[in-house]
Design a protein around this motif. Structure first.
Motif, short mmCIF file in Angstrom:
data_model
loop_
_atom_site.label_atom_id
_atom_site.label_comp_id
_atom_site.label_asym_id
_atom_site.label_seq_id
_atom_site.Cartn_x
_atom_site.Cartn_y
_atom_site.Cartn_z
N PRO A 109 -62.71 13.18 0.75
CA PRO A 109 -63.82 12.98 -0.20
C PRO A 109 -64.95 12.14 0.39
O PRO A 109 -66.13 12.42 0.12
CB PRO A 109 -63.15 12.26 -1.38
N SER A 112 -66.93 14.29 2.75
CA SER A 112 -67.76 15.22 1.98
C SER A 112 -69.04 14.55 1.50
O SER A 112 -70.13 15.13 1.57
CB SER A 112 -66.98 15.75 0.78
N SER A 113 -68.92 13.31 1.04
CA SER A 113 -70.10 12.56 0.57
C SER A 113 -71.07 12.29 1.71
O SER A 113 -72.29 12.42 1.55
CB SER A 113 -69.67 11.24 -0.06
N ASN A 116 -72.85 15.52 2.63
CA ASN A 116 -73.87 15.85 1.62
C ASN A 116 -75.12 15.00 1.80
O ASN A 116 -76.24 15.48 1.61
CB ASN A 116 -73.30 15.64 0.21
N GLU A 129 -74.95 25.40 1.21
CA GLU A 129 -74.23 24.87 0.05
C GLU A 129 -73.75 23.45 0.32
O GLU A 129 -73.56 23.05 1.47
CB GLU A 129 -73.03 25.76 -0.28
N SER A 132 -67.75 19.69 -0.69
CA SER A 132 -66.85 19.07 -1.66
C SER A 132 -65.48 18.98 -1.01
O SER A 132 -65.21 19.65 0.01
CB SER A 132 -66.78 19.90 -2.94
N PRO A 133 -64.60 18.16 -1.56
CA PRO A 133 -63.23 18.11 -1.00
C PRO A 133 -62.57 19.47 -0.90
O PRO A 133 -61.75 19.70 -0.02
CB PRO A 133 -62.49 17.18 -1.97
N ARG A 134 -62.95 20.39 -1.78
CA ARG A 134 -62.36 21.73 -1.74
C ARG A 134 -62.82 22.51 -0.52
O ARG A 134 -62.23 23.56 -0.21
CB ARG A 134 -62.73 22.49 -3.02
N SER A 135 -63.87 22.05 0.15
CA SER A 135 -64.32 22.71 1.38
C SER A 135 -63.30 22.57 2.50
O SER A 135 -63.35 23.31 3.49
CB SER A 135 -65.67 22.14 1.83
#
Length: 270
Positions: A109, A112-113, A116, A129, A132-135
């Motif tokens: 996480p 990811s931040s 971004n 895009e 996110s952690p789901r990436s």
């Protein structure tokens, strides 16, 4: 085969291997004959590729980063040596399961931040895009955790191998006009690698066993499939017998290969 040659072959096989091979063969036949075992066997076998994939990728990357860390650990640059030592001691002091949880639920996480924030202009312009952690798949998170953990252990193996090389050879290389880099590549590393090959092979066995920890993240490896299957059928005894059988086949075969490698290296030194 004559009686004498048969005794020579039989005498070279350890009894523990004969007993384990007999038990493994017995269990394999029982698994194929018994309907319950047969269904469990093929269900659990579907996770074998995932287990091997995670273990092999993690091991190869651990070798690469472990070598870099080992070289830094054996270097004469004090700040680099101390920095790497801090990393190695911290990671070696943590259980692998804690590292796995930390990477999966804390580091990913945070990464990811950061991504971004770095790519914010492109994300706002809808060129790419957001992250996110789901990436990051759970299999990837597991591999990262295993690499971070085992690279620290492998770094110490490389350091020990480098320091085991006779310093006289380093001095001889310097006298011949070789640079430190050339000495490391052509003189030290080949001998160090030869000395530590059995230890590196043993680390691969450890990686295979610790790859079972990825099941806590829901990755469909041998352990996870066994856990799900046993929960659905309540055949806990039979299912975990099959899971243990697969792991033992992998680890014992590798252990035999390591023993043969050690014997060949000993013969080569004579």
């Amino acid at each position: 085969m004559t009686k004498k040659s048969f005794r020579q072959v039989a005498g070279g096989i350890p009894w523990w291997l004969v007993i384990i091979s007999f038990l493994g063969l017995y269990f394999l036949v029982a698994a194929l004959v018994n309907e319950s075992y047969r269904s469990i066997f093929f269900a659990v076998a579907s996770g074998l590729i995932t287990t091997l994939l995670v273990a092999i990728v993690a091991y190869i990357l651990s070798i690469f980063f472990g070598l870099l860390l080992g070289l830094a650990r054996a270097s004469h640059i004090r700040w680099l040596k101390e920095l790497v030592t801090v990393y190695i001691e911290l990671v070696r002091g943590l259980p692998m399961l804690v590292i796995l949880y930390y990477i999966a639920f804390v580091a990913v996480p945070a990464i990811s931040s950061v991504l971004n924030a770095v790519f914010a202009p492109l994300i706002n312009a809808e060129i790419m895009e957001g992250f996110s952690p789901r990436s990051f798949s759970f299999a990837l998170r597991a591999i990262i955790a295993l690499v971070l953990g085992y690279s620290a252990f492998i770094a110490e193996i490389f350091r020990a191998g480098i320091e085991s090389v006779d310093k006289g050879q380093v001095e001889a290389a310097s006298a011949l006009g070789l640079t430190k880099t050339q000495t490391m590549i052509h003189i030290i590393l080949p001998q160090a690698t030869r000395n530590i090959l059995p230890a590196l092979a043993n680390e691969f066995i450890a990686v295979i066993k610790d790859s079972s920890l990825v099941s806590v993240l829901g990755v469909q490896d041998i352990t996870q499939i066994g856990k799900v299957y046993s929960s659905a059928t309540f055949l806990f005894f039979e299912t975990y017998n099959v899971v243990a059988f697969f792991y033992l086949c992998l680890t014992i075969s590798l252990s035999i290969a390591v023993r043969r490698l050690e014997r060949k290296l000993k013969k080569g030194k004579r």
